[in-house]
Design an enzyme around this catalytic site. Structure first.
Site, mmCIF file in Angstrom:
data_model
loop_
_atom_site.group_PDB
_atom_site.id
_atom_site.type_symbol
_atom_site.label_atom_id
_atom_site.label_comp_id
_atom_site.label_asym_id
_atom_site.label_seq_id
_atom_site.Cartn_x
_atom_site.Cartn_y
_atom_site.Cartn_z
ATOM 1 N N ARG A 52 0.834 -1.240 0.145
ATOM 2 C CA ARG A 52 0.135 0.113 0.025
ATOM 3 C C ARG A 52 0.889 1.230 0.147
ATOM 4 O O ARG A 52 0.538 2.139 -0.673
ATOM 5 C CB ARG A 52 -1.047 -0.025 1.220
ATOM 6 C CG ARG A 52 -2.588 -0.246 0.733
ATOM 7 C CD ARG A 52 -3.199 -0.292 2.009
ATOM 8 N NE ARG A 52 -3.238 -1.586 2.566
ATOM 9 C CZ ARG A 52 -3.691 -1.941 3.778
ATOM 10 N NH1 ARG A 52 -4.219 -0.996 4.536
ATOM 11 N NH2 ARG A 52 -3.914 -3.183 4.266
ATOM 12 N N LYS A 111 -4.976 -17.712 5.875
ATOM 13 C CA LYS A 111 -6.006 -18.593 6.472
ATOM 14 C C LYS A 111 -7.506 -18.327 6.479
ATOM 15 O O LYS A 111 -8.259 -18.959 6.183
ATOM 16 C CB LYS A 111 -5.718 -19.061 7.967
ATOM 17 C CG LYS A 111 -5.864 -17.718 8.638
ATOM 18 C CD LYS A 111 -5.264 -17.766 10.294
ATOM 19 C CE LYS A 111 -5.212 -16.379 10.657
ATOM 20 N NZ LYS A 111 -3.975 -15.685 10.451
ATOM 21 N N VAL A 138 -1.614 -22.557 8.494
ATOM 22 C CA VAL A 138 -2.065 -22.899 9.696
ATOM 23 C C VAL A 138 -0.817 -23.450 10.348
ATOM 24 O O VAL A 138 -0.085 -24.048 9.874
ATOM 25 C CB VAL A 138 -2.829 -24.437 9.515
ATOM 26 C CG1 VAL A 138 -3.418 -25.051 10.581
ATOM 27 C CG2 VAL A 138 -4.160 -24.194 8.740
ATOM 28 N N GLY A 140 1.567 -21.461 11.352
ATOM 29 C CA GLY A 140 2.942 -20.883 11.155
ATOM 30 C C GLY A 140 4.150 -21.828 10.563
ATOM 31 O O GLY A 140 3.823 -22.468 9.623
ATOM 32 N N ILE A 142 4.969 -24.741 11.517
ATOM 33 C CA ILE A 142 4.863 -26.183 11.728
ATOM 34 C C ILE A 142 4.477 -26.999 10.392
ATOM 35 O O ILE A 142 3.506 -26.438 9.929
ATOM 36 C CB ILE A 142 3.872 -26.634 12.985
ATOM 37 C CG1 ILE A 142 4.249 -25.968 14.144
ATOM 38 C CG2 ILE A 142 3.620 -28.124 13.059
ATOM 39 C CD1 ILE A 142 3.085 -26.174 15.334
ATOM 40 N N GLY A 193 3.165 -7.924 22.637
ATOM 41 C CA GLY A 193 3.067 -8.246 20.898
ATOM 42 C C GLY A 193 2.517 -9.469 20.593
ATOM 43 O O GLY A 193 2.329 -9.546 19.485
ATOM 44 N N GLU A 196 -3.259 -8.584 19.654
ATOM 45 C CA GLU A 196 -3.403 -7.356 18.938
ATOM 46 C C GLU A 196 -4.109 -6.501 19.902
ATOM 47 O O GLU A 196 -4.683 -6.808 20.964
ATOM 48 C CB GLU A 196 -4.446 -7.398 17.792
ATOM 49 C CG GLU A 196 -4.056 -8.619 16.799
ATOM 50 C CD GLU A 196 -3.302 -8.073 15.816
ATOM 51 O OE1 GLU A 196 -3.028 -7.156 15.351
ATOM 52 O OE2 GLU A 196 -2.413 -8.973 15.122
ATOM 53 N N LYS A 211 -8.499 -21.950 10.930
ATOM 54 C CA LYS A 211 -7.219 -22.884 10.714
ATOM 55 C C LYS A 211 -7.923 -24.480 11.006
ATOM 56 O O LYS A 211 -7.437 -25.230 10.259
ATOM 57 C CB LYS A 211 -6.306 -22.710 11.889
ATOM 58 C CG LYS A 211 -5.562 -21.422 11.692
ATOM 59 C CD LYS A 211 -4.645 -21.126 12.987
ATOM 60 C CE LYS A 211 -4.170 -19.832 12.704
ATOM 61 N NZ LYS A 211 -3.349 -19.320 14.128
#
Ligand code: HSE
Length: 434
Positions: A52, A111, A138, A140, A142, A193, A196, A211
């Protein structure tokens, strides 16, 4: 051992989006270009990134790559592979469809999009004869989707049970280990962090439900969307719920569970769940994720690791990128999704589960009998009863055997209306026995 050979072949890569995952993916793609090329059999050249705002400084990524024109990526005939890490439904959905129609292989981490439009996207990639990979969507880093789609495809998956949201697992771990309330554990997760500013998607389990839909679709060869998933978040979980669970030898986790019912229908659910502290999933702490898969032949397997974050998720994106690049060099395609089983999706009412019900009751003769009668009337068998006296009142904790969810829900409703029961303080589902 072979040394990396610089290939003459070049595959041009375009990227849509450059947030936390995208910037790490781009940085690693540039920094590890030689290794990735040697492993792919072609030089992977990152040629354009649609964002953006092109003025943001993104260290390690050459500034000339950025454009605000995302169509210049999906419509450029010289681009072979597209990585979609912009997130959200539109315009990602249309851009992916257009990239496929234009013959590009697509790798995505999206996802939410897969949980809504997975079926359409799989069919579109089949129709266009292009690869569509999404391991990063799903859990991250893994590797779980390709193991389900490839390594375990000769087996029969019976059940998938996972901790697939790191934020809620962090919160529940803190509540378990420090006695924190939900509110203070959430504030800590936000300060670090993990959560959110608006934590709804995580704490109300929308993220985990998306997921779960993707996992269930793959594991059971059925088209599943997020609307098919029963969802309950963790906002009502109290410090007492967690402390009592701990005293009884259980850990409280937000579990996603997909399983086939007796009538061959499929139920997918995400909700707070008590599991014995001896279960492998109970040992999954803080923001880690894990997926526990039960198969007919392989038995039990567990996949564990980082479920979120820039570099862990970029690892999965780059793994997919190398896989689709190899396929393209060989002129082949990776495995496609199958929905041949067409299992009927059943609501949670049709499934069998177990409840732990905590209630405040009057401590007078006959109370236990009146409570037990409600369970008997609904054909729900009691596994354990624990009572703590507190003057004129007592706390009663009843853990049931396996029973139909509809019977358990009816039991709770009737208990709430008994004069001897002051209030039902919590109802939490249970997996496994101690
Ligand atoms: N917010 C997610 C989590 C990561 O906490 O696991 C992205 O899916």
């Amino acid at each position: 051992m072979n040394s990396p050979v610089k290939s003459e072949k070049v595959l041009r890569v375009g990227m849509l989006g450059c947030g936390v995952v995208g910037s790490e993916t781009a940085r690693l793609l540039v920094a590890n270009a030689d290794d990735l090329s040697a492993r792919s059999g072609a030089r992977l050249e990152l040629v354009r990134i649609a964002v953006r705002d092109t003025t943001i400084d993104r260290p390690g990524i050459p500034a000339h790559l950025f454009t605000t024109d995302s169509r210049s990526i999906v419509e450029d005939p010289s681009i072979d592979l597209v990585i979609e890490v912009m997130g959200g439904i539109e315009p990602a959905h249309q851009l992916i469809l257009d990239a496929m129609k234009n013959g590009k292989a697509v790798v995505t981490a999206n996802k939410a999009l897969l949980a809504k439009h997975g079926g359409e996207l799989f069919h579109a990639s089949d129709a266009a004869d292009v690869d569509f990979y999404y391991e990063a969507a799903v859990a991250g880093a893994i590797p779980i989707l390709r193991p389900l789609a490839e390594s375990l495809v000769g087996d029969h998956v019976e059940r998938v049970m996972g901790i697939i949201n790191g934020t809620t697992n962090y919160i529940l771990t803190k509540m378990d280990e420090t006695g924190a309330t939900f509110e203070s554990a959430l504030a800590e997760a936000q300060a670090l962090g993990y959560a959110e500013a608006d934590p709804t998607a995580d704490v109300e389990a929308f993220d985990a439900a998306a997921k779960a839909a993707i996992l269930a679709g793959l594991a059971f060869h059925t088209d599943v969307t997020d609307k098919d998933v029963y969802r309950e978040g963790i906002t009502k979980i109290t410090a007492d719920d967690v402390a009592v669970a701990k005293e009884m030898g259980f850990a409280l986790k937000l579990l996603a569970i997909a399983e086939v019912n007796e009538d061959e229908s499929l139920t997918i659910r995400v909700h707070p769940t008590l599991i014995p502290r001896t279960h492998p999933l109970a040992a999954v702490r803080e923001s880690f994720n894990a997926v526990f898969v039960q198969c007919e032949s392989a038995g039990e397997l567990m996949f564990y690791g980082r479920g979120a974050g820039g570099t862990p998720t970029a690892s999965a994106v780059l793994g997919d990128l190398v896989a689709v690049a190899r396929n393209r060099i060989e002129g082949s395609l990776g495995p496609t999704e199958t929905d041949y089983a067409h299992l009927k999706i059943a609501s949670i009412d049709k499934t069998s589960t177990r409840y732990s019900i905590r209630m405040d009751v009057q401590d007078i003769p006959g109370v236990l009998a009146s409570v037990a009668n409600v369970f008997a009337a609904n054909d729900v068998s009691i596994l354990t009863v624990r009572q703590d006296g507190r003057g004129p009142d007592a706390e009663l904790i009843v853990m049931t055997h396996l029973a139909k969810e509809s019977a358990l829900a009816a039991t709770v409703k009737q208990l709430s209306s008994l004069n001897t029961v002051k209030q039902v303080t919590s109802v939490i589902r249970v997996e496994g026995t101690i």
